[in-house]
Write a protein that holds these residues in place. Structure first.
Motif, PDB file in Angstrom:
ATOM      1  N   ARG A 148     -11.118 -33.374  12.158  1.00 51.89           N
ATOM      2  CA  ARG A 148     -11.860 -34.540  12.662  1.00 51.89           C
ATOM      3  C   ARG A 148     -12.989 -34.854  11.669  1.00 51.89           C
ATOM      4  O   ARG A 148     -12.764 -35.502  10.693  1.00 51.89           O
ATOM      5  CB  ARG A 148     -12.422 -34.272  14.065  1.00 51.89           C
ATOM      6  CG  ARG A 148     -11.374 -34.111  15.132  1.00 51.89           C
ATOM      7  CD  ARG A 148     -10.816 -35.416  15.648  1.00 51.89           C
ATOM      8  NE  ARG A 148     -11.885 -36.279  16.109  1.00 51.89           N
ATOM      9  CZ  ARG A 148     -11.847 -37.591  16.039  1.00 51.89           C
ATOM     10  NH1 ARG A 148     -10.805 -38.192  15.546  1.00 51.89           N
ATOM     11  NH2 ARG A 148     -12.848 -38.326  16.458  1.00 51.89           N
ATOM     12  N   ASP A 149     -14.195 -34.364  11.970  1.00 55.42           N
ATOM     13  CA  ASP A 149     -15.374 -34.668  11.160  1.00 55.42           C
ATOM     14  C   ASP A 149     -15.982 -33.388  10.594  1.00 55.42           C
ATOM     15  O   ASP A 149     -15.998 -32.358  11.270  1.00 55.42           O
ATOM     16  CB  ASP A 149     -16.440 -35.366  12.011  1.00 55.42           C
ATOM     17  CG  ASP A 149     -15.909 -36.620  12.694  1.00 55.42           C
ATOM     18  OD1 ASP A 149     -15.189 -37.388  12.031  1.00 55.42           O
ATOM     19  OD2 ASP A 149     -16.218 -36.817  13.877  1.00 55.42           O
ATOM     20  N   GLY A 150     -16.529 -33.482   9.386  1.00 59.41           N
ATOM     21  CA  GLY A 150     -17.265 -32.345   8.844  1.00 59.41           C
ATOM     22  C   GLY A 150     -18.479 -32.049   9.707  1.00 59.41           C
ATOM     23  O   GLY A 150     -18.692 -30.920  10.135  1.00 59.41           O
ATOM     24  N   VAL A 151     -19.278 -33.084   9.995  1.00 54.21           N
ATOM     25  CA  VAL A 151     -20.486 -32.950  10.815  1.00 54.21           C
ATOM     26  C   VAL A 151     -20.551 -34.139  11.767  1.00 54.21           C
ATOM     27  O   VAL A 151     -20.446 -35.287  11.336  1.00 54.21           O
ATOM     28  CB  VAL A 151     -21.758 -32.911   9.942  1.00 54.21           C
ATOM     29  CG1 VAL A 151     -23.009 -32.842  10.798  1.00 54.21           C
ATOM     30  CG2 VAL A 151     -21.709 -31.737   8.976  1.00 54.21           C
ATOM     31  N   ALA A 152     -20.735 -33.872  13.069  1.00 55.38           N
ATOM     32  CA  ALA A 152     -20.906 -34.921  14.079  1.00 55.38           C
ATOM     33  C   ALA A 152     -22.306 -34.786  14.668  1.00 55.38           C
ATOM     34  O   ALA A 152     -22.648 -33.752  15.254  1.00 55.38           O
ATOM     35  CB  ALA A 152     -19.843 -34.798  15.165  1.00 55.38           C
ATOM     36  N   LEU A 153     -23.133 -35.832  14.482  1.00 55.30           N
ATOM     37  CA  LEU A 153     -24.551 -35.775  14.815  1.00 55.30           C
ATOM     38  C   LEU A 153     -24.895 -36.610  16.045  1.00 55.30           C
ATOM     39  O   LEU A 153     -24.513 -37.770  16.143  1.00 55.30           O
ATOM     40  CB  LEU A 153     -25.382 -36.298  13.636  1.00 55.30           C
ATOM     41  CG  LEU A 153     -25.211 -35.573  12.308  1.00 55.30           C
ATOM     42  CD1 LEU A 153     -25.844 -36.373  11.191  1.00 55.30           C
ATOM     43  CD2 LEU A 153     -25.806 -34.186  12.397  1.00 55.30           C
ATOM     44  N   ASP A 154     -25.644 -35.991  16.952  1.00 53.86           N
ATOM     45  CA  ASP A 154     -26.243 -36.695  18.073  1.00 53.86           C
ATOM     46  C   ASP A 154     -27.744 -36.485  17.943  1.00 53.86           C
ATOM     47  O   ASP A 154     -28.210 -35.999  16.918  1.00 53.86           O
ATOM     48  CB  ASP A 154     -25.693 -36.168  19.399  1.00 53.86           C
ATOM     49  CG  ASP A 154     -25.699 -37.217  20.502  1.00 53.86           C
ATOM     50  OD1 ASP A 154     -26.441 -38.206  20.372  1.00 53.86           O
ATOM     51  OD2 ASP A 154     -24.979 -37.042  21.494  1.00 53.86           O
ATOM     52  N   ASP A 155     -28.537 -36.782  18.943  1.00 49.99           N
ATOM     53  CA  ASP A 155     -29.991 -36.762  18.799  1.00 49.99           C
ATOM     54  C   ASP A 155     -30.561 -35.346  18.756  1.00 49.99           C
ATOM     55  O   ASP A 155     -30.755 -34.707  19.780  1.00 49.99           O
ATOM     56  CB  ASP A 155     -30.640 -37.566  19.931  1.00 49.99           C
ATOM     57  CG  ASP A 155     -30.349 -39.042  19.795  1.00 49.99           C
ATOM     58  OD1 ASP A 155     -30.029 -39.478  18.681  1.00 49.99           O
ATOM     59  OD2 ASP A 155     -30.448 -39.758  20.795  1.00 49.99           O
ATOM     60  N   MET A 156     -30.831 -34.868  17.542  1.00 47.13           N
ATOM     61  CA  MET A 156     -31.404 -33.546  17.298  1.00 47.13           C
ATOM     62  C   MET A 156     -31.863 -33.502  15.851  1.00 47.13           C
ATOM     63  O   MET A 156     -31.249 -34.122  14.990  1.00 47.13           O
ATOM     64  CB  MET A 156     -30.336 -32.476  17.535  1.00 47.13           C
ATOM     65  CG  MET A 156     -30.824 -31.079  17.286  1.00 47.13           C
ATOM     66  SD  MET A 156     -29.470 -29.904  17.475  1.00 47.13           S
ATOM     67  CE  MET A 156     -30.242 -28.491  16.757  1.00 47.13           C
ATOM     68  N   GLY A 157     -32.930 -32.789  15.550  1.00 52.28           N
ATOM     69  CA  GLY A 157     -33.415 -32.683  14.179  1.00 52.28           C
ATOM     70  C   GLY A 157     -32.516 -31.808  13.327  1.00 52.28           C
ATOM     71  O   GLY A 157     -32.296 -30.651  13.644  1.00 52.28           O
TER      72      GLY A 157
END
Length: 181
Positions: free
Chosen positions: A69-78
């Motif tokens: 799928r994705d290398g990195v999947a980002l949601d709200d987090m630093g």
């Protein structure tokens, strides 16, 4: 590696994860973690945030390769991250549509992915000294997403922008700002 719980904290280094069922690194709770030299070969995601992820994570010298799928999947987090994300079937770096945060990454290499970086959220994704190479599409922006690309390498012919999204290309060496809508 799953990072979860009441303010999980620590430092993790020099780990190789091969063919995880889903995630090489899953952040599912509030955390304050430093990770160095984390390699994930295979799996669906190199690193993914669950809906309860919070706090911050610093990842240096990552090597995420061949995610389905994705290398990195980002949601709200630093998140701070350096290293290489390659051969992801969809995105190397993906900001989810549920994200309203601003993101900033410096020194990543995104290569041989379906899409180098996708931004579907509402914040600004700032990429400095990022190298994109051999991706089918270097950047894909949707909705009201903005991407600021400072220095680095991107093929502007491999940028897909829809709705009111915007890519802003900046350089230190010249007073040059180009906007693609």
């Amino acid at each position: 590696i799953e990072i979860s719980g009441g303010r999980a904290a620590g430092a993790i280094g020099d780990v190789v994860i091969t063919n995880p069922v889903n995630d090489g690194v899953l952040v599912s709770g509030n955390s304050d973690v430093d990770m160095d030299s984390i390699t994930v070969n295979g799996g669906k995601y190199g690193m993914r945030m669950g809906s309860s992820a919070g706090g911050k994570i610093t990842m240096t010298n990552v090597a995420f390769d061949n995610q389905s799928r994705d290398g990195v999947a980002l949601d709200d987090m630093g998140v701070k991250m350096t290293g290489t994300i390659s051969n992801a079937t969809y995105c190397g770096l993906k900001v989810l549509s549920s994200s309203a945060d601003d993101w900033s990454f410096d020194g990543l290499t995104l290569e041989n992915n379906g899409v180098g970086a996708t931004h579907q959220g509402t914040g600004v994704l700032s990429l400095s000294d990022v190298t994109m190479s051999n991706n089918v599409v270097d950047a894909e922006l949707e909705g009201t997403a903005q991407m600021v690309f400072l220095e680095g390498v991107i093929d502007q012919n491999l940028v897909s922008v829809s709705d009111t999204a915007q890519l802003i290309r900046k350089r230190f060496s010249k007073i040059l700002e180009q906007s693609y809508q």
